[in-house]
Design a protein around this motif. Structure first.
Motif, PDB file in Angstrom:
ATOM      1  N   VAL A 105    -102.984  32.365-125.620  1.00 30.34           N
ATOM      2  CA  VAL A 105    -101.820  32.213-124.756  1.00 30.34           C
ATOM      3  C   VAL A 105    -102.074  33.032-123.493  1.00 30.34           C
ATOM      4  N   ASN A 106    -102.175  32.344-122.359  1.00 32.64           N
ATOM      5  CA  ASN A 106    -102.492  33.002-121.089  1.00 32.64           C
ATOM      6  C   ASN A 106    -101.252  33.532-120.381  1.00 32.64           C
ATOM      7  N   ILE A 132    -101.824  27.668-122.148  1.00 35.83           N
ATOM      8  CA  ILE A 132    -102.777  28.084-123.174  1.00 35.83           C
ATOM      9  C   ILE A 132    -104.185  27.601-122.842  1.00 35.83           C
ATOM     10  N   THR A 133    -105.165  28.268-123.440  1.00 37.00           N
ATOM     11  CA  THR A 133    -106.545  27.794-123.447  1.00 37.00           C
ATOM     12  C   THR A 133    -106.863  27.407-124.875  1.00 37.00           C
ATOM     13  N   ARG A 134    -107.410  26.204-125.029  1.00 32.84           N
ATOM     14  CA  ARG A 134    -107.828  25.704-126.343  1.00 32.84           C
ATOM     15  C   ARG A 134    -109.358  25.723-126.344  1.00 32.84           C
ATOM     16  N   PHE A 135    -109.947  26.355-127.348  1.00 30.76           N
ATOM     17  CA  PHE A 135    -111.394  26.502-127.427  1.00 30.76           C
ATOM     18  C   PHE A 135    -111.972  25.509-128.421  1.00 30.76           C
ATOM     19  N   ILE A 152    -110.330  24.073-122.776  1.00 28.54           N
ATOM     20  CA  ILE A 152    -109.332  23.199-122.157  1.00 28.54           C
ATOM     21  C   ILE A 152    -108.074  24.022-121.938  1.00 28.54           C
ATOM     22  N   THR A 153    -107.558  24.001-120.714  1.00 28.43           N
ATOM     23  CA  THR A 153    -106.292  24.677-120.444  1.00 28.43           C
ATOM     24  C   THR A 153    -105.200  23.632-120.357  1.00 28.43           C
ATOM     25  N   GLU A 154    -104.034  23.999-120.846  1.00 33.35           N
ATOM     26  CA  GLU A 154    -102.925  23.048-120.849  1.00 33.35           C
ATOM     27  C   GLU A 154    -101.598  23.785-120.957  1.00 33.35           C
TER      28      GLU A 154
END
Length: 88
Positions: free
Chosen positions: A28-29, A38-41, A46-48
């Motif tokens: 959670v950014n 968020i960034t998903r690794f 992927i940021t969304e």
């Protein structure tokens, strides 16, 4: 059933959004009044944006700083395997 509103900024989580879905690592950014960025690794980062009310089937784990360092060493060292170092 959980929601994104339970997640804290600057923390890494292992989550499962759907009961039979894959496990995802997210960070959670930042958060706003209604959403989280968020960034998903995965294979790539992927940021969304996600609504705080969006459902999460299960929050599996909040990762400790030690686990994050261990994961980063592995994740980012694999990134170098795709690039040549320029030596001929």
């Amino acid at each position: 059933m959980y929601s994104y509103s339970l997640l804290e900024t600057s923390c890494y989580y292992l989550i499962q959004e759907k009961a039979d879905g894959p496990v995802s690592l997210i960070k959670v950014n930042m958060d706003t009044d209604y959403c989280l960025f968020i960034t998903r690794f995965g294979e790539t980062e992927i940021t969304e944006w996600r609504k705080k009310q969006d459902p999460i089937n299960e929050i599996l784990e909040l990762l400790s700083d030690d686990k994050i360092k261990e994961w980063q060493t592995s994740y980012y060292s694999n990134e170098d395997a795709f690039y040549e170092d320029g030596e001929e």
